[in-house]
Motif scaffolding. Structure first.
Motif, short mmCIF file in Angstrom:
data_model
loop_
_atom_site.label_atom_id
_atom_site.label_comp_id
_atom_site.label_asym_id
_atom_site.label_seq_id
_atom_site.Cartn_x
_atom_site.Cartn_y
_atom_site.Cartn_z
N ASN A 1 0.82 -1.21 0.00
CA ASN A 1 0.00 0.00 0.00
C ASN A 1 0.86 1.26 0.00
OD1 ASN A 1 -2.71 -0.81 -0.18
ND2 ASN A 1 -2.75 -1.39 1.97
N GLY A 2 2.12 1.13 0.42
CA GLY A 2 3.02 2.28 0.43
C GLY A 2 3.67 2.57 -0.91
N ILE A 3 3.37 1.78 -1.92
CA ILE A 3 3.98 1.98 -3.24
C ILE A 3 3.06 2.84 -4.09
CG2 ILE A 3 4.75 0.84 -5.36
CD1 ILE A 3 5.43 -1.61 -3.65
N GLU A 4 3.58 3.97 -4.52
CA GLU A 4 2.80 4.86 -5.38
C GLU A 4 2.63 4.20 -6.74
OE1 GLU A 4 3.10 9.32 -7.29
OE2 GLU A 4 4.34 8.81 -5.56
N GLY A 5 1.42 4.15 -7.23
CA GLY A 5 1.14 3.54 -8.52
C GLY A 5 0.33 2.27 -8.41
N ILE A 6 0.32 1.64 -7.23
CA ILE A 6 -0.53 0.47 -7.02
C ILE A 6 -1.80 0.96 -6.36
CG2 ILE A 6 -0.79 -1.74 -5.84
CD1 ILE A 6 2.18 -2.15 -6.10
N GLU A 7 -2.92 0.70 -7.03
CA GLU A 7 -4.19 1.26 -6.57
C GLU A 7 -5.00 0.33 -5.67
OE1 GLU A 7 -5.52 4.01 -10.25
OE2 GLU A 7 -5.46 1.85 -10.65
#
Length: 161
Positions: A16-22
C-alpha cells in the motif's frame, strides 16, 4: 494473531506504500470473474499463499517455510496515460525493494525467489486473464513460527493426591 495473518498484513502495508498500485488484497481469483470493483483499478497487487511446509519443533512450536506470490495486474494501455513505457518494471522493482528482507515478530526476513510474466512456465491454471489484463508474478519465501495451544496443563505436585 496467527503468523500467516501477520505476514499478510505486513506485506499488504508495504504494498500500500507503493505509489502507482491502486488496489492491494488477498488473491481470491478477482480477475477470473471481474466485477466493476476490480475493473475500476488500473493496477492491482494480489497476495497469494502458495504453500506452507511445517516441521514440528519442541514446546508445541511449528516452523514453516512459506511461499507466497505477489501478482501485479495491469490493464493494457494504462501506461500510455503516463507516457512511460517502463512503469510496470518500476512497479515490480518497487515491490521487490519493499518486500525484500521485510520481517516481523513471527516471520523471518522475506526473500525474492523468482519473477516473471504470467505464462505456462508458472504451472498455474488458476489465473485466467482477459485480453485487456497482464499479470506479473513475484515469488517470495520466508520462514514462520507458530505456537500451538498447550496440550497439557502444568500442575503443582502438592495438588496431586
Amino acid at each position: 494473531m496467527t503468523p500467516r495473518k501477520e505476514l499478510f498484513l505486513a506485506v499488504k502495508d508495504a504494498l500500500n506504500g507503493i505509489e502507482g498500485i491502486e488496489y492491494v488484497d488477498i488473491f481470491r481469483k478477482q480477475f477470473n470473474y471481474p466485477n466493476e470493483t476490480v475493473l475500476n483499478y488500473w493496477t492491482s497487487a494480489l497476495i497469494r499463499f502458495r504453500s506452507i511446509e511445517y516441521e514440528t519443533m519442541t514446546e508445541q512450536f511449528l516452523e514453516g517455510e512459506v511461499k507466497l506470490d505477489v501478482i501485479l495486474y495491469c490493464k493494457e494501455g494504462w501506461i500510455e496515460q503516463y507516457n512511460n513505457e517502463l512503469m510496470e518494471i518500476d512497479l515490480l522493482d518497487a515491490i521487490a525493494e519493499k518486500l525484500q528482507f521485510l520481517k516481523g515478530i513471527q516471520f523471518k526476513p522475506i526473500q525474492l525467489l523468482r519473477e516473471g510474466i504470467e505464462d505456462e512456465s508458472w504451472d498455474n491454471t488458476e489465473i485466467k486473464l482477459t485480453e485487456s489484463v497482464v499479470a506479473y508474478h513475484q515469488l517470495f519465501s520466508t520462514t514462520i513460527y507458530h505456537q500451538l495451544k498447550q496440550r497439557y496443563q502444568y500442575q503443582s505436585l502438592k495438588n496431586i493426591n
